[in-house]
Design an enzyme around this catalytic site. Structure first.
Site, PDB file in Angstrom:
ATOM      1  CG  ASP A  32      -2.090   0.927   1.093  1.00  0.00           C
ATOM      2  OD1 ASP A  32      -2.364   1.394  -0.031  1.00  0.00           O
ATOM      3  OD2 ASP A  32      -2.745   1.209   2.120  1.00  0.00           O
ATOM      4  CG  ASN A  80      -7.923  -2.017  -5.084  1.00  0.00           C
ATOM      5  OD1 ASN A  80      -7.006  -2.799  -4.863  1.00  0.00           O
ATOM      6  ND2 ASN A  80      -8.190  -1.018  -4.254  1.00  0.00           N
TER       7      ASN A  80
END
Ligand code: IPE
Ligand code: IPE
Ligand code: MG
Length: 254
Positions: A32, A80
């Site tokens: 991330d 996502n």
């Protein structure tokens, strides 16, 4: 006798014995911070994703050299898809590029590729490179590299329940015969050990739908580093910290 210093004492003794830190069998990484890495440089988000490849190589090489059996990289979550269409498309193209360019390296390092997640919603241009990489690396024994793409822990559990229910419906499985083992066999990670260590970069302290079933007893390691800045040195820091953890698993230590 050593009180709180006991684990550190053990770690020092281990180092003196050259036995080094204890190495997890299965490492999961929630990669991330690519967007923030780009923003800090006033660059478009995709620049962060592009610069993530270097960090992926560091993680793969570091785990392979340390003797990790399975490395799972969380590359794209079921959530996502809600990102801007352009970013999703660029991520998929990067994934295609990774599969094509890294195949040689995977072969050289005896790494077997595996995909976690659903493949039915991926763009069709990924089919070819995906099938080639899976086929070409399937007999490699050095390490398993799982790429979690269009992966969500809840989605995986839903798919597992659907497939289990279908077997029950045929009469081949009694509901009472469902066990942790039969569930494990129907998960995307069938045959793999559970992750012992999950690393998340970028300072966020959450799982974001990663390996929900399998992470039951994983040690969690968080670092503020943004993913493109991740290095082998940081991986070794995580291993050292992992070696110091007291993994009681519900028991009482003597
Ligand atoms: C991780 O970086 C990559 C993916 C989730 C695909 P992000 O894109 O989430 O980066 P941040 O969190 O916005 O910085
Ligand atoms: C988690 O990162 C998913 C991946 C690394 C693929 P996100 O950036 O999507 O997670 P949230 O939104 O911070 O939970
Ligand atoms: Mg993020």
């Amino acid at each position: 006798m050593y009180g709180n210093w006991k684990p550190y004492f053990i770690a020092i003794v281990n180092q003196q014995n050259n036995s080094g830190p204890k190495i997890p069998r299965h490492v999961g990484i929630i990669m991330d911070g690519n967007g923030r890495w780009a923003r800090m440089r006033k660059a478009p988000r995709i620049m962060g994703h592009k610069n993530a490849i270097k960090a992926v190589r560091a993680a793969v090489t570091g785990c392979r050299e340390a003797g990790v059996e399975v490395l799972t990289l969380y590359a794209f979550s079921t959530e996502n898809w809600q990102r801007p269409k352009k970013e999703v498309e660029m991520l998929m193209r990067l994934f295609e590029e990774y599969l094509t360019k890294e195949l040689k390296g995977l072969q050289k390092n005896d790494i077997c590729l595996r995909i976690l997640g659903r493949t039915d919603r991926l763009p069709s241009y990924l089919n070819g490179p995906l099938q080639t990489s899976l086929r070409e690396t399937k007999d490699n024994k050095g390490m398993v590299l799982c790429l979690a793409v269009d992966y969500g822990g809840r989605d995986e559990i839903v798919r597992m329940v659907q497939s289990m229910a279908a077997v029950v419906k045929t009469g081949d499985l009694e509901p009472e015969a469902i066990s942790e083992e039969t569930i494990c066999q129907k998960m995307d990670t069938a045959g793999l050990p559970d992750p012992d260590l999950i690393i998340r970069t970028s300072g966020e302290h959450r799982l974001s739908n990663f390996l929900l079933w399998q992470a039951a007893y994983a040690e969690l390691y968080f670092t503020d580093l943004l993913w493109p800045d991740f290095t082998e040195a940081e991986l070794h820091k995580a291993f050292t910290e992992f070696g110091l953890r007291d993994r009681r698993k519900g028991k009482v230590n003597a």
